[in-house]
Design a protein around this motif. Structure first.
Motif, PDB file in Angstrom:
ATOM      1  N   LEU A 261       3.869  -2.102  11.931  1.00 60.18           N
ATOM      2  CA  LEU A 261       3.470  -3.534  11.897  1.00 60.18           C
ATOM      3  C   LEU A 261       4.382  -4.560  10.945  1.00 60.18           C
ATOM      4  O   LEU A 261       4.647  -5.558  11.456  1.00 60.18           O
ATOM      5  N   PHE A 262       4.131  -4.309   9.589  1.00 55.01           N
ATOM      6  CA  PHE A 262       4.706  -5.277   8.494  1.00 55.01           C
ATOM      7  C   PHE A 262       5.922  -4.956   8.005  1.00 55.01           C
ATOM      8  O   PHE A 262       6.408  -5.401   7.138  1.00 55.01           O
ATOM      9  N   GLY A 263       6.490  -3.535   8.273  1.00 51.29           N
ATOM     10  CA  GLY A 263       7.504  -3.071   7.495  1.00 51.29           C
ATOM     11  C   GLY A 263       7.000  -2.431   6.078  1.00 51.29           C
ATOM     12  O   GLY A 263       6.030  -2.648   5.656  1.00 51.29           O
ATOM     13  N   GLU A 264       8.033  -1.813   5.594  1.00 48.82           N
ATOM     14  CA  GLU A 264       7.529  -1.196   4.358  1.00 48.82           C
ATOM     15  C   GLU A 264       7.391  -2.144   3.267  1.00 48.82           C
ATOM     16  O   GLU A 264       8.674  -2.718   2.833  1.00 48.82           O
ATOM     17  N   THR A 265       6.532  -2.469   2.668  1.00 49.95           N
ATOM     18  CA  THR A 265       6.361  -3.508   1.685  1.00 49.95           C
ATOM     19  C   THR A 265       5.289  -2.805   0.323  1.00 49.95           C
ATOM     20  O   THR A 265       4.578  -1.938   0.928  1.00 49.95           O
ATOM     21  N   GLU A 266       5.607  -3.525  -0.631  1.00 43.72           N
ATOM     22  CA  GLU A 266       4.615  -2.779  -1.770  1.00 43.72           C
ATOM     23  C   GLU A 266       3.376  -4.040  -1.720  1.00 43.72           C
ATOM     24  O   GLU A 266       3.977  -5.273  -2.003  1.00 43.72           O
ATOM     25  N   THR A 267       2.249  -3.641  -1.775  1.00 40.53           N
ATOM     26  CA  THR A 267       1.325  -4.561  -2.213  1.00 40.53           C
ATOM     27  C   THR A 267       0.447  -4.068  -3.570  1.00 40.53           C
ATOM     28  O   THR A 267       0.034  -2.791  -3.599  1.00 40.53           O
ATOM     29  N   ARG A 268       0.285  -5.020  -4.352  1.00 36.15           N
ATOM     30  CA  ARG A 268      -0.510  -4.526  -5.496  1.00 36.15           C
ATOM     31  C   ARG A 268      -2.036  -5.574  -5.223  1.00 36.15           C
ATOM     32  O   ARG A 268      -1.749  -6.794  -5.310  1.00 36.15           O
ATOM     33  N   LEU A 269      -3.007  -4.713  -5.528  1.00 33.62           N
ATOM     34  CA  LEU A 269      -4.244  -5.468  -5.669  1.00 33.62           C
ATOM     35  C   LEU A 269      -4.424  -5.673  -7.130  1.00 33.62           C
ATOM     36  O   LEU A 269      -4.454  -4.749  -7.938  1.00 33.62           O
ATOM     37  N   VAL A 270      -4.781  -7.140  -7.411  1.00 30.58           N
ATOM     38  CA  VAL A 270      -4.892  -7.384  -8.822  1.00 30.58           C
ATOM     39  C   VAL A 270      -6.069  -8.004  -9.246  1.00 30.58           C
ATOM     40  O   VAL A 270      -6.166  -8.554 -10.480  1.00 30.58           O
TER      41      VAL A 270
END
Length: 122
Positions: free
Chosen positions: A11-20
């Protein structure tokens, strides 16, 4: 299914998400742990205060097996009902769990345990 086949990646493509942002831990716990985590300086605590974490070094299993239940009992007497015991290694964690489970209700939380379960399902 590997990560590339996940519905979110499709759906969104390969991205890096960081929860901070930490919404569970107190400011004191977040500040204490930031230096231990790679990229920890980016973590922002939720504005909720509490006592500073207690860091105790115990040499040997017998000392640990006596001290941890005593510390837990003291915290429970103060009104705490959710208490974490964090060890340096997974082996120490399992040993502490084995010792504690005969004295009180405890749960073992381990990323290694979750990884093993995930591998068994594949």
């Amino acid at each position: 299914m590997d990560a590339a086949d996940s519905p979110l990646n499709r759906l969104f493509g390969e991205t890096e998400t960081r929860l901070v942002r930490s919404y569970r831990s107190t400011t004191e716990i977040v500040e204490f742990t930031k230096s231990m985590l790679p990229g920890g300086e980016d973590i922002a605590p939720f504005e909720r205060g509490g006592p500073k974490p207690l860091l105790t070094r115990l040499d040997g299993g017998e000392k640990r097996d006596a001290q941890i239940p005593a510390d837990i009992a003291a915290l429970m007497a103060e009104g705490f009902d959710s208490i974490a015991v964090i060890t340096k290694t997974a082996t120490e964690s399992r040993e502490a769990h084995e010792s504690l489970r005969i004295k009180m209700e405890v749960k073992l939380c381990s990323s290694l345990r979750r990884r093993r379960r995930a591998l068994k399902k594949e």
